[in-house]
Design a protein around this motif. Structure first.
Motif, PDB file in Angstrom:
ATOM      1  N   LEU A 198      38.990  30.248  52.294  1.00  0.00           N
ATOM      2  CA  LEU A 198      40.221  31.081  52.413  1.00  0.00           C
ATOM      3  C   LEU A 198      40.406  32.598  53.168  1.00  0.00           C
ATOM      4  O   LEU A 198      39.613  32.595  53.907  1.00  0.00           O
ATOM      5  N   PRO A 199      41.898  33.033  53.589  1.00  0.00           N
ATOM      6  CA  PRO A 199      41.807  33.744  54.135  1.00  0.00           C
ATOM      7  C   PRO A 199      41.174  34.924  54.672  1.00  0.00           C
ATOM      8  O   PRO A 199      40.583  35.535  53.253  1.00  0.00           O
TER       9      PRO A 199
ATOM     10  N   ARG B 128      39.860  38.763  56.426  1.00  0.00           N
ATOM     11  CA  ARG B 128      39.708  40.011  57.212  1.00  0.00           C
ATOM     12  C   ARG B 128      39.001  41.404  56.761  1.00  0.00           C
ATOM     13  O   ARG B 128      39.180  41.417  56.063  1.00  0.00           O
TER      14      ARG B 128
ATOM     15  N   ARG C 110      48.112  52.473  40.736  1.00  0.00           N
ATOM     16  CA  ARG C 110      48.144  51.573  40.732  1.00  0.00           C
ATOM     17  C   ARG C 110      49.725  52.108  39.690  1.00  0.00           C
ATOM     18  O   ARG C 110      49.227  51.962  38.487  1.00  0.00           O
TER      19      ARG C 110
ATOM     20  N   ARG D 183      38.260  41.138  53.181  1.00  0.00           N
ATOM     21  CA  ARG D 183      39.223  40.586  51.773  1.00  0.00           C
ATOM     22  C   ARG D 183      39.541  39.602  51.823  1.00  0.00           C
ATOM     23  O   ARG D 183      40.043  38.506  52.935  1.00  0.00           O
TER      24      ARG D 183
ATOM     25  N   GLY E  47      40.457  35.962  50.965  1.00  0.00           N
ATOM     26  CA  GLY E  47      42.130  35.669  49.204  1.00  0.00           C
ATOM     27  C   GLY E  47      42.945  36.655  48.738  1.00  0.00           C
ATOM     28  O   GLY E  47      43.192  37.805  49.832  1.00  0.00           O
ATOM     29  N   ASP E  48      43.378  36.410  48.246  1.00  0.00           N
ATOM     30  CA  ASP E  48      44.725  37.252  47.912  1.00  0.00           C
ATOM     31  C   ASP E  48      43.310  38.163  45.689  1.00  0.00           C
ATOM     32  O   ASP E  48      43.799  39.471  46.255  1.00  0.00           O
ATOM     33  N   ASP E  49      42.412  37.409  46.033  1.00  0.00           N
ATOM     34  CA  ASP E  49      41.525  38.702  44.777  1.00  0.00           C
ATOM     35  C   ASP E  49      40.253  38.605  44.461  1.00  0.00           C
ATOM     36  O   ASP E  49      39.259  39.326  43.440  1.00  0.00           O
TER      37      ASP E  49
ATOM     38  N   PRO F 162      44.012  45.451  42.577  1.00  0.00           N
ATOM     39  CA  PRO F 162      44.986  46.009  43.247  1.00  0.00           C
ATOM     40  C   PRO F 162      45.600  47.458  42.770  1.00  0.00           C
ATOM     41  O   PRO F 162      44.649  47.834  42.148  1.00  0.00           O
TER      42      PRO F 162
ATOM     43  N   TRP G 255      38.793  42.001  43.329  1.00  0.00           N
ATOM     44  CA  TRP G 255      40.030  42.551  44.722  1.00  0.00           C
ATOM     45  C   TRP G 255      40.799  43.184  43.478  1.00  0.00           C
ATOM     46  O   TRP G 255      41.024  42.727  42.570  1.00  0.00           O
TER      47      TRP G 255
END
Length: 305
Positions: free
Chosen positions: A30-31, A33, A209, A45, A47-49, A106, A104
């Motif tokens: 997964l990505p 960073r 949010r 981080r 991935g997205d989640d 958001p 994660w």
């Protein structure tokens, strides 16, 4: 002026990816960073989640273990999301401490939101903290710098005053700080058993949010003790309007439980002073934390004007 302790290990994306490949290979591609190097932990981080949370120094390693042990329990209590680990990383040859993969959440840190815009969700924060403030079980962690008797923080606070750190942040307020501190020390003690305490609910650990509270982060300081410690966020996070809304809901929640704690806000102000003093003392290389400390000192001083 003291600054953030240096990392005791080189936490890089390559290291984290290698740890994932060793222990959770389905996540390793997964990505990834780096997001933040905090005082105690680094966050990447994933991935997205997801995110990966690792201690950056030995003194913080047991805090991650506390989160792994207790956050599932606290997540079940809290009405907003908390980053309870979904995967656990074990100490090994590549990295000698435990680490976690967490959800994660958001949104944005409330520290990035203008202070007046925080007022609408002040009651939500009071409700979230109240939901956590239940009797802690035997074996819950005890944090020596959060949730205990305020007298245990006196030497540290007075040392920061004598060193001039608070004077640099808000000149001419020393007498106010001493009066506030002595008032907090003289407040009636928490009358109940040790309660779950987040320990560090300042604006950089709150996610918002769409104008709502969306999550509580960083339970590294979680402890059993006096819930007034968490109520310090009234000064760390809000202005006068937001603080009034927060206090009103917190008091309503306590009344609904039948809790009689006549000293809670005096002790909470003392905890806010302790936390703000740490932020302005150690915030040289973290402008967000330093700004939170200065804001809290300004709010405490205004309340005592």
């Amino acid at each position: 002026m003291p600054v953030k302790p240096p990392a005791e290990v080189d936490l890089t994306a390559d290291l984290v990816r290698a740890l994932l490949a060793d222990q959770h290979p389905d996540l390793a591609a997964l990505p990834l960073r780096l997001l933040a190097h905090g005082w105690d932990n680094a966050t990447f981080r994933l991935g997205d989640d997801l995110a990966v949370r690792l201690p950056r120094r030995a003194a913080a390693a047991h805090l991650v273990e506390h989160e792994q042990r207790w956050l599932p329990t606290l997540a079940a209590l809290c009405p907003v999301p908390v980053p309870a680990p979904v995967r656990v990383g074990r100490a090994g040859p590549r990295f000698g401490w435990s680490w976690s993969v967490v959800p994660w959440i958001p949104g944005e840190h409330s520290a990035d939101v203008a202070v007046p815009a925080r007022t609408p969700w002040a009651p939500e924060l009071a409700e979230a903290l109240s939901a956590l403030h239940v009797v802690a079980p035997a074996g819950a962690p005890v944090n020596p710098v959060r949730g205990g008797a305020l007298a245990g923080r006196s030497a540290t606070l007075l040392g920061r005053l004598d060193a001039g750190h608070l004077e640099a942040a808000l000149p001419g307020a020393r007498d106010r700080w001493l009066a506030l501190w002595h008032d907090a020390l003289g407040a009636p003690a928490w009358p109940g058993p040790p309660i779950w305490v987040h320990g560090d609910p300042h604006p950089a650990n709150l996610v918002v949010r769409g104008g709502r509270l969306a999550g509580l982060l960083d339970f590294g300081d979680v402890t059993a003790g006096d819930p007034a410690c968490d109520l310090a966020t009234a000064w760390l996070t809000f202005d006068h309007r937001g603080r009034a809304a927060f206090r009103a809901r917190a008091d309503a929640q306590a009344d609904a439980r039948g809790t009689v704690d006549r000293g809670r806000w005096r002790r909470a102000a003392g905890w806010a002073l302790v936390m703000a003093s740490a932020m302005v003392t150690h915030g040289e290389d973290d402008p967000v934390i330093a700004a939170i400390g200065r804001h809290a000192l300004g709010q405490l001083a205004a309340d005592r004007a």
